[in-house]
Design a protein around this motif. Structure first.
Motif, mmCIF file in Angstrom:
data_model
loop_
_atom_site.group_PDB
_atom_site.id
_atom_site.type_symbol
_atom_site.label_atom_id
_atom_site.label_comp_id
_atom_site.label_asym_id
_atom_site.label_seq_id
_atom_site.Cartn_x
_atom_site.Cartn_y
_atom_site.Cartn_z
ATOM 1 N N SER A 1 18.503 2.237 11.166
ATOM 2 C CA SER A 1 19.056 3.648 10.446
ATOM 3 C C SER A 1 20.058 4.375 11.185
ATOM 4 C CB SER A 1 17.988 4.412 9.725
ATOM 5 O OG SER A 1 16.981 5.214 11.028
ATOM 6 N N LEU A 2 20.014 4.231 12.319
ATOM 7 C CA LEU A 2 20.765 4.755 13.738
ATOM 8 C C LEU A 2 21.798 3.983 14.029
ATOM 9 C CD1 LEU A 2 17.979 6.781 15.590
ATOM 10 C CD2 LEU A 2 19.759 7.813 13.862
ATOM 11 N N GLY A 3 21.783 2.666 13.639
ATOM 12 C CA GLY A 3 22.598 1.794 14.228
ATOM 13 C C GLY A 3 22.560 1.263 15.336
ATOM 14 N N ARG A 4 21.261 1.252 15.854
ATOM 15 C CA ARG A 4 20.587 0.692 17.190
ATOM 16 C C ARG A 4 20.023 -0.557 17.069
ATOM 17 N NH1 ARG A 4 18.039 6.207 19.215
ATOM 18 N NH2 ARG A 4 19.728 7.367 19.416
ATOM 19 N N ILE A 5 20.677 -1.896 17.466
ATOM 20 C CA ILE A 5 19.971 -3.063 17.514
ATOM 21 C C ILE A 5 19.559 -3.631 18.590
ATOM 22 C CG2 ILE A 5 21.482 -3.363 15.313
ATOM 23 C CD1 ILE A 5 23.385 -4.906 16.981
ATOM 24 N N ALA A 6 18.566 -4.485 18.463
ATOM 25 C CA ALA A 6 18.080 -5.076 19.709
ATOM 26 C C ALA A 6 18.878 -6.351 20.152
ATOM 27 C CB ALA A 6 16.642 -5.527 19.506
ATOM 28 N N PRO A 7 18.874 -6.695 21.374
ATOM 29 C CA PRO A 7 19.963 -7.522 21.859
ATOM 30 C C PRO A 7 19.595 -9.135 21.469
ATOM 31 C CG PRO A 7 18.509 -6.891 23.656
ATOM 32 C CD PRO A 7 18.289 -5.983 22.365
ATOM 33 N N GLN A 8 18.275 -9.199 20.908
ATOM 34 C CA GLN A 8 18.123 -10.780 20.313
ATOM 35 C C GLN A 8 18.314 -10.762 18.848
ATOM 36 O OE1 GLN A 8 16.085 -8.723 22.067
ATOM 37 N NE2 GLN A 8 14.242 -8.255 20.936
ATOM 38 N N SER A 9 18.862 -9.771 18.176
ATOM 39 C CA SER A 9 19.014 -9.697 16.786
ATOM 40 C C SER A 9 20.169 -10.585 16.513
ATOM 41 C CB SER A 9 19.340 -8.295 16.090
ATOM 42 O OG SER A 9 20.521 -7.897 16.701
ATOM 43 N N PRO A 10 20.375 -11.093 15.328
ATOM 44 C CA PRO A 10 21.480 -11.960 15.085
ATOM 45 C C PRO A 10 23.133 -11.072 15.371
ATOM 46 C CG PRO A 10 19.579 -12.384 13.357
ATOM 47 C CD PRO A 10 19.418 -11.177 14.202
ATOM 48 N N LEU A 11 22.861 -10.019 14.972
ATOM 49 C CA LEU A 11 24.050 -9.344 14.883
ATOM 50 C C LEU A 11 24.467 -8.795 16.376
ATOM 51 C CD1 LEU A 11 26.438 -7.474 14.011
ATOM 52 C CD2 LEU A 11 24.894 -5.699 13.624
ATOM 53 N N ALA A 12 23.671 -8.786 17.195
ATOM 54 C CA ALA A 12 23.855 -8.450 18.621
ATOM 55 C C ALA A 12 24.192 -9.662 19.052
ATOM 56 C CB ALA A 12 22.843 -7.665 19.352
ATOM 57 N N ARG A 13 23.715 -10.775 19.123
ATOM 58 C CA ARG A 13 23.976 -12.115 19.515
ATOM 59 C C ARG A 13 25.393 -12.608 19.328
ATOM 60 N NH1 ARG A 13 18.605 -14.502 17.890
ATOM 61 N NH2 ARG A 13 19.964 -15.277 16.159
ATOM 62 N N ALA A 14 25.853 -11.955 17.959
ATOM 63 C CA ALA A 14 27.280 -12.320 17.321
ATOM 64 C C ALA A 14 28.276 -11.403 18.332
ATOM 65 C CB ALA A 14 27.438 -12.166 16.207
ATOM 66 N N LEU A 15 27.767 -10.377 18.630
ATOM 67 C CA LEU A 15 28.621 -9.291 19.337
ATOM 68 C C LEU A 15 28.720 -9.379 20.752
ATOM 69 C CD1 LEU A 15 27.632 -5.964 17.361
ATOM 70 C CD2 LEU A 15 29.791 -7.393 17.006
ATOM 71 N N LEU A 16 27.776 -9.964 21.507
ATOM 72 C CA LEU A 16 27.612 -10.017 22.881
ATOM 73 C C LEU A 16 28.802 -10.813 23.413
ATOM 74 C CD1 LEU A 16 23.908 -10.247 23.253
ATOM 75 C CD2 LEU A 16 25.180 -8.520 24.225
ATOM 76 N N SER A 17 29.525 -10.100 24.335
ATOM 77 C CA SER A 17 30.589 -10.961 25.240
ATOM 78 C C SER A 17 31.791 -10.974 24.250
ATOM 79 C CB SER A 17 30.195 -12.345 25.510
ATOM 80 O OG SER A 17 29.215 -12.436 26.399
ATOM 81 N N ALA A 18 32.107 -10.177 23.156
ATOM 82 C CA ALA A 18 33.216 -10.317 22.519
ATOM 83 C C ALA A 18 34.071 -9.120 23.112
ATOM 84 C CB ALA A 18 32.906 -9.834 21.132
ATOM 85 N N ARG A 19 35.382 -9.094 22.750
ATOM 86 C CA ARG A 19 36.255 -8.081 23.298
ATOM 87 C C ARG A 19 36.747 -7.519 21.908
ATOM 88 N NH1 ARG A 19 37.108 -8.599 28.719
ATOM 89 N NH2 ARG A 19 36.289 -10.295 29.817
ATOM 90 N N VAL A 20 37.611 -6.435 22.337
ATOM 91 C CA VAL A 20 38.534 -5.703 21.441
ATOM 92 C C VAL A 20 39.564 -6.655 20.671
ATOM 93 C CG1 VAL A 20 40.043 -4.130 21.021
ATOM 94 C CG2 VAL A 20 37.990 -3.317 22.489
ATOM 95 N N GLY A 21 39.617 -6.908 19.306
ATOM 96 C CA GLY A 21 40.515 -7.659 18.713
ATOM 97 C C GLY A 21 39.657 -9.012 18.342
ATOM 98 N N ASP A 22 38.656 -9.443 19.072
ATOM 99 C CA ASP A 22 37.737 -10.569 18.568
ATOM 100 C C ASP A 22 37.376 -10.533 17.298
ATOM 101 O OD1 ASP A 22 38.578 -11.281 21.380
ATOM 102 O OD2 ASP A 22 36.601 -11.765 22.052
ATOM 103 N N VAL A 23 37.413 -11.774 16.526
ATOM 104 C CA VAL A 23 36.388 -11.745 15.309
ATOM 105 C C VAL A 23 35.449 -12.560 15.653
ATOM 106 C CG1 VAL A 23 36.644 -12.412 12.921
ATOM 107 C CG2 VAL A 23 38.550 -11.304 13.840
ATOM 108 N N VAL A 24 34.053 -11.775 15.229
ATOM 109 C CA VAL A 24 33.065 -12.735 15.433
ATOM 110 C C VAL A 24 32.335 -13.146 14.124
ATOM 111 C CG1 VAL A 24 32.455 -11.600 17.805
ATOM 112 C CG2 VAL A 24 31.423 -10.578 15.762
ATOM 113 N N GLU A 25 31.541 -13.978 14.161
ATOM 114 C CA GLU A 25 30.784 -14.611 12.891
ATOM 115 C C GLU A 25 29.465 -14.183 13.013
ATOM 116 O OE1 GLU A 25 29.242 -18.804 10.694
ATOM 117 O OE2 GLU A 25 31.426 -18.548 11.580
ATOM 118 N N TRP A 26 28.806 -13.206 12.009
ATOM 119 C CA TRP A 26 27.483 -12.926 11.795
ATOM 120 C C TRP A 26 27.042 -13.644 10.964
ATOM 121 C CZ3 TRP A 26 26.263 -7.363 9.489
ATOM 122 C CH2 TRP A 26 24.761 -7.331 9.626
ATOM 123 N N LYS A 27 25.888 -14.617 11.375
ATOM 124 C CA LYS A 27 24.969 -15.246 10.405
ATOM 125 C C LYS A 27 23.684 -14.383 9.996
ATOM 126 C CE LYS A 27 26.550 -19.426 12.492
ATOM 127 N NZ LYS A 27 26.305 -20.378 13.520
#
Length: 163
Positions: free
Chosen positions: A121-147
């Motif tokens: 509800s606060l937009g805080r996600i754990a690092p092992q969540s699928p969304l966080a895993r998709a976002l980790l190591s990305a840079r501005v402008g990157d497009v990531v795939e969230w399964k």
């Protein structure tokens, strides 16, 4: 009631089973570490209050408080503090606050925090969540795939910030 009818030993006096502790590394932000310490202090005060009750025939609240204290103490012992200010500014890492846009252009902000601090509800996600895993190591402008359970989604990284 006569003490003759009160059980002194047996299953009513055994501790509650421990809460399961995550097997993932317990990374915590400074805010998350403070929250765990505050929670421990609150639980300890609650246990002291429960033990000071005049009527203590029902021990379940005390057992629950003791179990919760064991859990928080275990989380504090395993805590790996990470200061978001020390993270690489150009890519998404633990502690990052990430602004993304989906395929429809809808923007959302997510912050990668420790498990105990995660709150959707606060937009805080754990690092092992699928969304966080998709976002980790990305840079501005990157497009990531969230399964995700509802199907895959593409998110464009718009901004990365650290507290």
């Amino acid at each position: 009631m006569s003490r003759a009818f009160v059980k002194e030993d047996g299953p009513d006096n055994e501790p509650l089973p421990d809460l399961p502790v995550s097997t993932h590394p317990n990374y915590v932000t400074p805010r998350g570490l403070k929250a765990l310490r505050d929670r421990l202090a609150t639980l300890q005060a609650e246990l002291a209050r429960l033990k000071a009750r005049a009527e203590r025939l029902d021990k379940l609240p005390e057992k629950a408080a003791e179990r919760d204290i064991r859990y928080v103490e275990a989380r504090l012992r395993s805590a790996i503090p990470v200061d978001p200010a020390d993270q690489p500014s150009g890519e998404v890492a633990f502690g990052a606050r990430v602004t993304v846009a989906d395929e429809d252009g809808a923007e959302a902000v997510y912050e990668i925090t420790g498990e105990d601090e995660a709150d959707a509800s606060l937009g805080r996600i754990a690092p092992q969540s699928p969304l966080a895993r998709a976002l980790l190591s990305a840079r501005v402008g990157d497009v990531v795939e969230w399964k995700r359970p509802a199907g895959r989604a593409e998110l464009e990284i718009l901004a990365i910030a650290y507290a």
